[in-house]
Design a protein around this motif. Structure first.
Motif, short mmCIF file in Angstrom:
data_model
loop_
_atom_site.label_atom_id
_atom_site.label_comp_id
_atom_site.label_asym_id
_atom_site.label_seq_id
_atom_site.Cartn_x
_atom_site.Cartn_y
_atom_site.Cartn_z
N ARG A 158 -8.45 2.96 5.95
CA ARG A 158 -7.10 3.46 5.75
C ARG A 158 -6.78 4.66 6.65
O ARG A 158 -5.67 5.15 6.67
CB ARG A 158 -6.92 3.85 4.27
CG ARG A 158 -5.48 3.96 3.84
CD ARG A 158 -5.37 4.27 2.37
NE ARG A 158 -3.97 4.35 2.00
CZ ARG A 158 -3.52 4.80 0.83
NH1 ARG A 158 -4.38 5.21 -0.07
NH2 ARG A 158 -2.24 4.84 0.58
N GLU A 205 -4.95 4.10 -4.45
CA GLU A 205 -3.57 4.08 -4.94
C GLU A 205 -2.83 5.39 -4.62
O GLU A 205 -1.65 5.38 -4.29
CB GLU A 205 -3.55 3.85 -6.43
CG GLU A 205 -3.96 2.45 -6.86
CD GLU A 205 -4.10 2.31 -8.36
OE1 GLU A 205 -3.80 3.29 -9.07
OE2 GLU A 205 -4.51 1.24 -8.83
N GLN A 206 -3.56 6.51 -4.75
CA GLN A 206 -2.91 7.81 -4.67
C GLN A 206 -3.28 8.62 -3.43
O GLN A 206 -2.55 9.50 -3.02
CB GLN A 206 -3.30 8.65 -5.91
CG GLN A 206 -2.97 8.02 -7.22
CD GLN A 206 -1.49 7.99 -7.51
OE1 GLN A 206 -0.74 8.84 -7.04
NE2 GLN A 206 -1.06 7.02 -8.29
N MET A 216 0.84 -1.20 0.00
CA MET A 216 0.00 0.00 0.00
C MET A 216 0.88 1.24 0.00
O MET A 216 1.85 1.34 0.75
CB MET A 216 -0.90 0.00 1.24
CG MET A 216 -1.85 1.19 1.31
SD MET A 216 -2.85 1.18 2.83
CE MET A 216 -3.85 -0.27 2.55
N THR A 217 0.54 2.21 -0.87
CA THR A 217 1.31 3.44 -0.93
C THR A 217 1.04 4.30 0.30
O THR A 217 -0.03 4.22 0.90
CB THR A 217 0.94 4.23 -2.20
OG1 THR A 217 -0.47 4.48 -2.20
CG2 THR A 217 1.31 3.46 -3.44
N ASP A 240 -10.30 3.13 -7.21
CA ASP A 240 -8.93 2.66 -7.48
C ASP A 240 -7.93 3.80 -7.32
O ASP A 240 -6.86 3.62 -6.71
CB ASP A 240 -8.85 2.09 -8.89
CG ASP A 240 -9.62 0.78 -9.04
OD1 ASP A 240 -9.97 0.17 -7.99
OD2 ASP A 240 -9.87 0.37 -10.19
N TRP A 241 -8.27 4.99 -7.84
CA TRP A 241 -7.33 6.11 -7.76
C TRP A 241 -7.10 6.53 -6.33
O TRP A 241 -5.96 6.73 -5.89
CB TRP A 241 -7.83 7.30 -8.59
CG TRP A 241 -6.79 8.37 -8.74
CD1 TRP A 241 -5.88 8.50 -9.74
CD2 TRP A 241 -6.54 9.44 -7.83
NE1 TRP A 241 -5.08 9.59 -9.53
CE2 TRP A 241 -5.46 10.18 -8.35
CE3 TRP A 241 -7.12 9.85 -6.62
CZ2 TRP A 241 -4.95 11.32 -7.72
CZ3 TRP A 241 -6.60 10.97 -5.99
CH2 TRP A 241 -5.53 11.71 -6.53
#
Length: 219
Positions: free
Chosen positions: A103, A217-218, A1-2, A213-214
């Motif tokens: 998160r 991820e970001q 995970m970023t 998704d974005w």
């Protein structure tokens, strides 16, 4: 995970989380007809979604005199509250919010809805308790004024560079830009996505799945 890029994510409501654009536009048209104004096109009625109610109605019905604004607002609310039970969350919104919550993001709402309207929507959409805070257009300045975003950031002591606005209109993106926040646009709501580029969103999502998704991820 970023690593997490944003601590606070503010979501617009109508057209971003709630599939309500078409119904709101039709209610605006009906309200204008009820007071004898020239019915706006669907495009014109959709454009004002996200603004505070009276600001939106005045923009959509410039021929209606100000003396009729209270009745115009009443007629809009009459039509909207009669059918709001027909409005649903976009498919995929609940898993998206659950993943962001897991998160550790602070999740907030920045909307042109009224406090009453948002509270009723939250109570009927299984979202009670999901959001950490919210601001509505009748509590503070309406979009595109950046005040509601600044208030949310101040409430949690989160700086602009750690905050993100997600919305479906140029009003949302302009608000973020004026507040010094990054933004993500969604193209499945009220405004044509071709108008978004000038307001520098980090990303334009064409579905909730792409947004999910974005952000994972970001964000």
């Amino acid at each position: 995970m970023t690593p997490r890029r944003f601590d606070l994510i503010a979501f617009d409501w109508d057209g971003t989380l709630f599939d309500s654009t078409a119904i709101i536009a039709r209610c605006i048209q009906a309200a204008v007809r009820d007071v004898g104004g020239k019915e706006p096109t669907l495009e014109a009625a959709s454009y004002v979604i996200g603004m505070g109610l009276m600001q939106a109605l005045a923009h959509a019905a410039p021929d209606v005199p100000q003396a009729l604004y209270p009745r115009l607002g009443d007629r809009y609310r009459h039509h909207y509250f009669a059918i709001q039970h027909e409005i649903n969350l976009f498919e995929g919104v609940l898993p998206l919010l659950a993943d962001l919550k897991g998160r550790g993001h602070l999740l907030t709402v920045a909307t042109g809805k009224s406090r009453r309207g948002l509270d009723e929507a939250l109570a009927t959409s299984a979202l009670a308790g999901v959001f950490d805070a919210s601001r509505t257009a009748d509590q503070t300045a309406g979009k595109p004024d950046p005040l509601m975003l600044r208030e949310l950031m101040a409430e949690f002591d989160v700086p602009a560079e750690r905050s993100l606005m997600v919305g479906d209109t140029t009003h949302d993106l302009q608000m973020a830009l004026s507040a010094g926040c990054a933004s993500v646009a969604v193209s499945y709501g009220a405004h044509d996505h071709q108008a978004f580029e000038a307001l520098s969103p980090l990303y334009i999502a064409h579905s909730v799945r792409q947004l999910h998704d974005w952000l994972l991820e970001q964000g």
